[in-house]
Structure formats: structure tokens, C-alpha cells
Design a protein around this motif. Structure first.
Motif, PDB file in Angstrom:
ATOM      1  N   UNK A 136      14.803 -11.020  24.965  1.00 48.73           N
ATOM      2  CA  UNK A 136      14.495 -10.174  26.124  1.00 48.73           C
ATOM      3  C   UNK A 136      14.782  -8.703  25.855  1.00 48.73           C
ATOM      4  N   UNK A 137      15.391  -8.414  24.711  1.00 53.13           N
ATOM      5  CA  UNK A 137      15.735  -7.050  24.329  1.00 53.13           C
ATOM      6  C   UNK A 137      15.090  -6.735  22.988  1.00 53.13           C
ATOM      7  N   UNK A 138      14.580  -5.520  22.857  1.00 53.39           N
ATOM      8  CA  UNK A 138      13.942  -5.103  21.614  1.00 53.39           C
ATOM      9  C   UNK A 138      14.936  -4.913  20.485  1.00 53.39           C
ATOM     10  N   UNK A 139      14.399  -4.761  19.277  1.00 52.31           N
ATOM     11  CA  UNK A 139      15.224  -4.514  18.095  1.00 52.31           C
ATOM     12  C   UNK A 139      15.811  -3.112  18.162  1.00 52.31           C
ATOM     13  N   UNK A 140      17.014  -2.933  17.628  1.00 53.37           N
ATOM     14  CA  UNK A 140      17.669  -1.618  17.607  1.00 53.37           C
ATOM     15  C   UNK A 140      17.064  -0.760  16.503  1.00 53.37           C
ATOM     16  N   UNK A 141      16.644   0.447  16.877  1.00 53.69           N
ATOM     17  CA  UNK A 141      16.023   1.374  15.930  1.00 53.69           C
ATOM     18  C   UNK A 141      17.044   1.889  14.928  1.00 53.69           C
ATOM     19  N   UNK A 142      16.587   2.095  13.701  1.00 57.15           N
ATOM     20  CA  UNK A 142      17.368   2.728  12.645  1.00 57.15           C
ATOM     21  C   UNK A 142      16.572   3.968  12.238  1.00 57.15           C
ATOM     22  N   UNK A 143      17.190   5.124  12.278  1.00 55.70           N
ATOM     23  CA  UNK A 143      16.495   6.367  11.961  1.00 55.70           C
ATOM     24  C   UNK A 143      16.235   6.468  10.460  1.00 55.70           C
ATOM     25  N   UNK A 144      14.948   6.582  10.096  1.00 54.64           N
ATOM     26  CA  UNK A 144      14.538   6.720   8.696  1.00 54.64           C
ATOM     27  C   UNK A 144      13.476   7.803   8.591  1.00 54.64           C
ATOM     28  N   UNK A 145      13.243   8.226   7.354  1.00 48.81           N
ATOM     29  CA  UNK A 145      12.165   9.168   7.070  1.00 48.81           C
ATOM     30  C   UNK A 145      11.672   8.908   5.646  1.00 48.81           C
ATOM     31  N   UNK A 146      10.484   9.410   5.348  1.00 51.02           N
ATOM     32  CA  UNK A 146       9.970   9.329   3.988  1.00 51.02           C
ATOM     33  C   UNK A 146      10.404  10.594   3.262  1.00 51.02           C
ATOM     34  N   UNK A 147      11.047  10.422   2.116  1.00 42.63           N
ATOM     35  CA  UNK A 147      11.466  11.532   1.305  1.00 42.63           C
ATOM     36  C   UNK A 147      10.954  11.260  -0.114  1.00 42.63           C
ATOM     37  N   UNK A 148       9.956  12.041  -0.518  1.00 43.71           N
ATOM     38  CA  UNK A 148       9.320  11.795  -1.814  1.00 43.71           C
ATOM     39  C   UNK A 148       8.631  10.436  -1.777  1.00 43.71           C
TER      40      UNK A 148
END
Length: 154
Positions: A136-148
């Protein structure tokens, strides 16, 4: 005659847990609220889920290993599993791979869905929200980015 009052089993177990607990979250399970101002404050929510905190800049996976429209389940900080979804050629999203229903690890994204193989819960790779229960609850976000050519913790 014994004049001491008996200790309930619950009180004894909570005492043991408190004595052995390293994470403060275990103390809360015994019914004592966490004191305010102890570093257990909430993190701003993104898309309805709270991002996990981790060391910034840590490489998780090579971008080439995350297929567009699909994804990968990788080891994150502390051995925690993270599911990385590649939304487009340059956009990736990541979530704690622990299903919010009963704690199983979800599978890599496939066919536009992240699925828990234990009970069939389905989540959106775009925002981690629940597409189909029993979760009933969504997955917890993990902050990521593309680097190279790497997906890294933001």
C-alpha cells in the motif's frame, strides 16, 4: 517471602532490546517515542516517498549495465539493495529495493514495472508508486544521478 514485583515478559524483552540495540529505531518498537532533536528528523519527500540517506557520489552501477526501459538491482551502501530504473537514455531513478509489503527484495524493472516476486506487488519505475498491491506504500526513493558513464549516489 519475595516482595519484589514481577517483571512482565514484554518489559523484560524490551529491556534486552534496549540494552542490545544500536539503531535507535529498535527502541521505538518497545513503545517509547524517539526523543525529538536526536537526528531522527524526516527527509523531504520526493514523489511521495522519502529518499534514503547515503554517502554522496558513490558509484552504484555502470549506465551501460542498466538497459533503457529496464533496470538493475545493485548493492548500495551498507549492503542495502537498490533498484535502479533507466527511464530514458539519460534519466535514471533509484529506490530502496525492499518491498514495502513484507520486506522481500523486488526484481529489476521489466515491462514498465518493478515487481516483488514474493507476493506480486508492482511499482512504477518512474516514481516508485504502487501500481498493484498487496503493498500500500510506494518504494523509498534513493537520490542518484548520471555522472560520466556511471550511476552514482547524489
Amino acid at each position: 517471602m519475595n516482595t519484589e514485583s514481577p517483571v512482565s515478559r514484554r518489559a523484560a524483552l524490551c529491556g534486552i532490546v534496549v540494552a542490545l540495540a544500536v539503531p535507535s529505531g529498535l527502541v521505538t518498537a518497545c513503545g517509547s517515542p524517539a526523543p525529538s532533536g536526536t537526528g531522527s528528523g524526516s527527509t523531504p519527500k520526493q514523489n511521495g516517498s522519502t529518499p534514503t540517506s547515503a554517502s554522496s557520489g558513490g558509484a552504484l552501477v555502470a549506465l551501460a549495465d542498466v538497459p533503457e526501459g529496464g533496470g538493475a538491482v545493485v548493492d548500495g551502501p551498507g549492503g542495502k539493495k537498490i533498484v535502479v530504473a533507466r527511464i530514458s537514455a539519460t534519466e535514471v531513478k533509484a529506490y530502496d529495493a525492499t518491498c514495502t509489503h513484507q520486506g522481500s527484495t523486488v526484481a529489476e524493472p521489466s515491462g514498465g514495472t518493478i515487481t516483488c516476486q514474493s507476493h506480486g506487488s508492482q511499482f512504477s519505475p518512474a516514481d516508485g508508486s504502487v501500481k498493484k498491491g498487496p503493498a500500500t506504500t510506494g518504494l523509498r526513493a534513493v537520490a542518484v544521478r548520471v555522472q560520466g558513464d556511471q550511476v552514482v549516489l547524489a
